[in-house]
Scaffold this motif. Structure first.
Motif, PDB file in Angstrom:
ATOM      1  N   ALA A  36     -10.187  -4.431   2.162  1.00  0.00           N
ATOM      2  CA  ALA A  36     -10.468  -4.768   0.867  1.00  0.00           C
ATOM      3  C   ALA A  36      -9.423  -5.576  -0.003  1.00  0.00           C
ATOM      4  O   ALA A  36      -9.710  -6.434  -0.836  1.00  0.00           O
ATOM      5  CB  ALA A  36     -10.649  -3.442  -0.013  1.00  0.00           C
ATOM      6  N   ILE A  37      -8.128  -5.349   0.398  1.00  0.00           N
ATOM      7  CA  ILE A  37      -6.892  -6.048  -0.060  1.00  0.00           C
ATOM      8  C   ILE A  37      -7.117  -7.506   0.166  1.00  0.00           C
ATOM      9  O   ILE A  37      -6.915  -8.441  -0.529  1.00  0.00           O
ATOM     10  CB  ILE A  37      -5.657  -5.434   0.275  1.00  0.00           C
TER      11      ILE A  37
ATOM     12  N   VAL B 142       0.652  -1.296  -0.179  1.00  0.00           N
ATOM     13  CA  VAL B 142      -0.020   0.013   0.041  1.00  0.00           C
ATOM     14  C   VAL B 142       0.900   1.373  -0.009  1.00  0.00           C
ATOM     15  O   VAL B 142       1.799   1.187   0.917  1.00  0.00           O
ATOM     16  CB  VAL B 142      -0.977  -0.001   1.297  1.00  0.00           C
TER      17      VAL B 142
ATOM     18  N   LEU C  86      -9.113  -0.089   3.490  1.00  0.00           N
ATOM     19  CA  LEU C  86      -8.040  -0.531   2.358  1.00  0.00           C
ATOM     20  C   LEU C  86      -7.714  -1.827   2.683  1.00  0.00           C
ATOM     21  O   LEU C  86      -7.543  -2.562   1.627  1.00  0.00           O
ATOM     22  CB  LEU C  86      -7.006   0.584   2.327  1.00  0.00           C
TER      23      LEU C  86
ATOM     24  N   CYS D 112      -3.022   4.983  -0.208  1.00  0.00           N
ATOM     25  CA  CYS D 112      -3.678   5.438   1.021  1.00  0.00           C
ATOM     26  C   CYS D 112      -3.543   6.887   1.140  1.00  0.00           C
ATOM     27  O   CYS D 112      -2.243   7.432   1.529  1.00  0.00           O
ATOM     28  CB  CYS D 112      -3.289   4.742   2.127  1.00  0.00           C
TER      29      CYS D 112
ATOM     30  N   GLY E 197      -2.758  -0.832  -3.170  1.00  0.00           N
ATOM     31  CA  GLY E 197      -3.805   0.219  -2.742  1.00  0.00           C
ATOM     32  C   GLY E 197      -2.969   1.434  -2.283  1.00  0.00           C
ATOM     33  O   GLY E 197      -1.659   1.489  -2.277  1.00  0.00           O
TER      34      GLY E 197
ATOM     35  N   GLU F 235      -8.317   6.147   5.813  1.00  0.00           N
ATOM     36  CA  GLU F 235      -8.966   5.109   4.836  1.00  0.00           C
ATOM     37  C   GLU F 235      -8.128   3.676   4.996  1.00  0.00           C
ATOM     38  O   GLU F 235      -8.622   2.914   4.416  1.00  0.00           O
ATOM     39  CB  GLU F 235      -8.299   5.544   3.515  1.00  0.00           C
ATOM     40  N   LEU F 236      -6.945   3.814   5.781  1.00  0.00           N
ATOM     41  CA  LEU F 236      -6.226   2.339   5.869  1.00  0.00           C
ATOM     42  C   LEU F 236      -6.920   1.120   6.070  1.00  0.00           C
ATOM     43  O   LEU F 236      -6.880   0.270   5.655  1.00  0.00           O
ATOM     44  CB  LEU F 236      -4.823   2.587   6.588  1.00  0.00           C
TER      45      LEU F 236
END
Ligand SMILES: O=C(O)COP(=O)(O)O
Ligand SMILES: [Mg+2]
Length: 227
Positions: free
Chosen positions: A224-225, A192, A221, A212, A210, A217-218
């Protein structure tokens, strides 16, 4: 109710330019040692391009900026002055990036383990994180001199994961530079990228797992990963 959906995951953070905006203190210490040795100071706008490969590399770049021959030998003669100034002023101006502490707390609440993998020396890394009150958030802090080969060697990240008690098939690297991206690739970890750091940015942003933009948002994120 909180779910511990990140249990078993290790999130590895780069330090300078990722967790901590350390450029102002690094800049002051660099210019201190340069000027004591009779060299010109480096303008602040150049410092971000000098951070990311460790403080000795930064001093070498500060010398190369003024076309010093045999910069490698000169680095060693400036090192003690750099260390002395940086140690005494390590958290004068350095700050956590906004939202970093809250994101670390959320990751911990979700069961993740956090670790630091940095090209700073071990002692300086521990001092910065302690000074900013976040060293307790990390199960391991692995500086460049705590491993045989620093980033971009993938083993540096792998050591941070293992020393934190994690496993490399459930780990993610967060960083601000191509050095971090290469190290993550070498270690076989998703990467990321944080664009608010010092760079240089990955050459192909479509290849990172990703981006960031801000710490809030982390956690999303990461979810989602790994989904
Ligand atoms: O201090 C440096 O140059 C490198 O530090 P980083 O690996 O934490 O970005
Ligand atoms: Mg960095």
């Amino acid at each position: 109710m909180e779910t511990r959906d990140l249990q078993g995951w290790t999130i590895v953070f780069d330090l300078d330019g990722t967790l901590v905006d350390s450029a102002p203190d690094l800049h002051a210490a660099l210019n201190h040692c340069l000027m004591r040795a009779g060299f010109r100071p480096v303008p602040f706008e150049l410092i971000s391009g000098m951070i990311g490969e460790g403080a000795k590399a930064m001093i070498r770049k500060g010398l190369a900026y003024q076309k010093v021959d045999n910069a490698d030998a000169a680095v060693d003669s400036l090192w003690d002055d750099f260390l002395d100034h940086y140690r005494r002023n390590i958290c004068n101006l350095s700050e956590l990036y906004p939202g970093a502490d809250a994101a670390l707390a959320q990751l911990a609440d979700a069961g993740a383990i956090c670790a630091v993998c940095t090209n700073k020396t071990q002692a300086l890394s521990e001092a910065v994180l302690l000074g900013l009150g976040i060293s307790h958030r990390f199960a391991s802090i692995v500086g460049a001199d705590a491993v045989p080969s620093k980033k971009p060697d993938g083993d540096h990240i792998i050591q941070a994961v293992l020393r934190a008690g994690g496993t490399t098939n459930c780990a993610i690297m967060i960083g601000d530079s191509q050095t971090d991206e290469k190290a993550a690739r070498n270690a076989g970890l998703p990467f990321v990228f944080v664009p608010f750091g010092y760079g240089p940015s990955p050459t192909d942003l479509s290849e990172v797992s990703g981006i960031c933009e801000t710490y809030s948002e982390l956690p999303g994120l990461i979810r989602a990963i790994i989904a």
